[in-house]
Scaffold this active site. Sequence first.
Site, PDB file in Angstrom:
ATOM      1  N   THR A 166     117.792 -99.836   3.505  1.00  0.00           N
ATOM      2  CA  THR A 166     117.454-100.186   4.881  1.00  0.00           C
ATOM      3  C   THR A 166     117.435 -98.950   5.768  1.00  0.00           C
ATOM      4  OG1 THR A 166     118.244-101.373   6.847  1.00  0.00           O
ATOM      5  CG2 THR A 166     119.907-100.694   5.283  1.00  0.00           C
ATOM      6  N   TYR A 179     126.835-103.163   7.732  1.00  0.00           N
ATOM      7  CA  TYR A 179     125.655-103.437   6.917  1.00  0.00           C
ATOM      8  C   TYR A 179     125.000-102.130   6.482  1.00  0.00           C
ATOM      9  CZ  TYR A 179     120.812-104.547   5.804  1.00  0.00           C
ATOM     10  OH  TYR A 179     119.591-104.613   5.196  1.00  0.00           O
TER      11      TYR A 179
END
Length: 328
Positions: A118, A142
Amino acid sequence: MADHVLVTGGAGYIGAHACKVLRNAGFVPVAFDNLATGWRGAVKFGPFVQGDLMDRAAIDAALSQYRPVAVMHFAALSLVGVSMQDPGLYWRVNVNGALNLLEATVAAGVKNFVFSSTCATYGDQDGVLLDEDTPQRPINAYGASKLAIEEMLRNFGAAYGLNHVIFRYFNVAGADPDGEVGEQHTPETHLIPLMLDAIEGKRAALTVFGTDYPTPDGTCIRDYVHVMDLAEAHVLGLRRLLDGQGDGVFCLGTGSGFSVREVIEASRAVTNREVPIVLGDRRAGDAVALVSGSARAMRDLGWEPKRSTLPQMIRDAWAWSQKPGFEG
């Protein structure tokens, strides 16, 4: 006989589309998913194994049964807000699950690994075109958990010869134009499906968080990539490994973002419907503009984000929203 590829998270939004593209490319995708956020009905293109990455024995059994030529890893907890409230959950599930998967992959003699990372690994680097050389400074659990997995992959590559490709990207949108799979989350957090839900009356209105950003229309800007373009990039990354071309890290985006108001205006043109909106305050941690470059992917993989225009992404998402959706 076609080669198998183990696809973790294969019943999820991106994983299901990757399974379709793998099938179309001549592979047999084996969807490995615990169905916590995925859908059994999304598994249409190859075998299904219901299993959890926290269960090493389940991973070992799947690898032993199907003997894949590669692993494609999508499965992860991915809600940034929740990761800030409960970081331990994200470190435990994302990192420990990936460690189990990597150790099982090496033990099974599988040499190729494609990882869905990501752009959240970059943190809040506002207004900068993010590429593979941008320093990584995640600001939530995250992004930090995904960065840790990237580091694990490099370690496993050095120690065991595990070939790997890493993809970093932001917002994924759209759906399979054939209507076989699409986007379906519970709860839904992505802008385009939330906007379409508001158009259809499935929610009262779309909340626009912040209208005083230093952008042309006051709303924040994000990069979007069509889910089928994204899936095709992962298959190109897989072919790179199978062809012996070496490891790689690739950002996937369009290089130019769209503001929230631009997305809303584009939806009006596609659907010929008004979007009911409510103006809200800025959310903590929201950057002004986050845009990803993809020059390396275009050059080294031959990737082209040909569907990643706002009208195409909204048109495909709109068509999918008219369908009954997945069950189970």
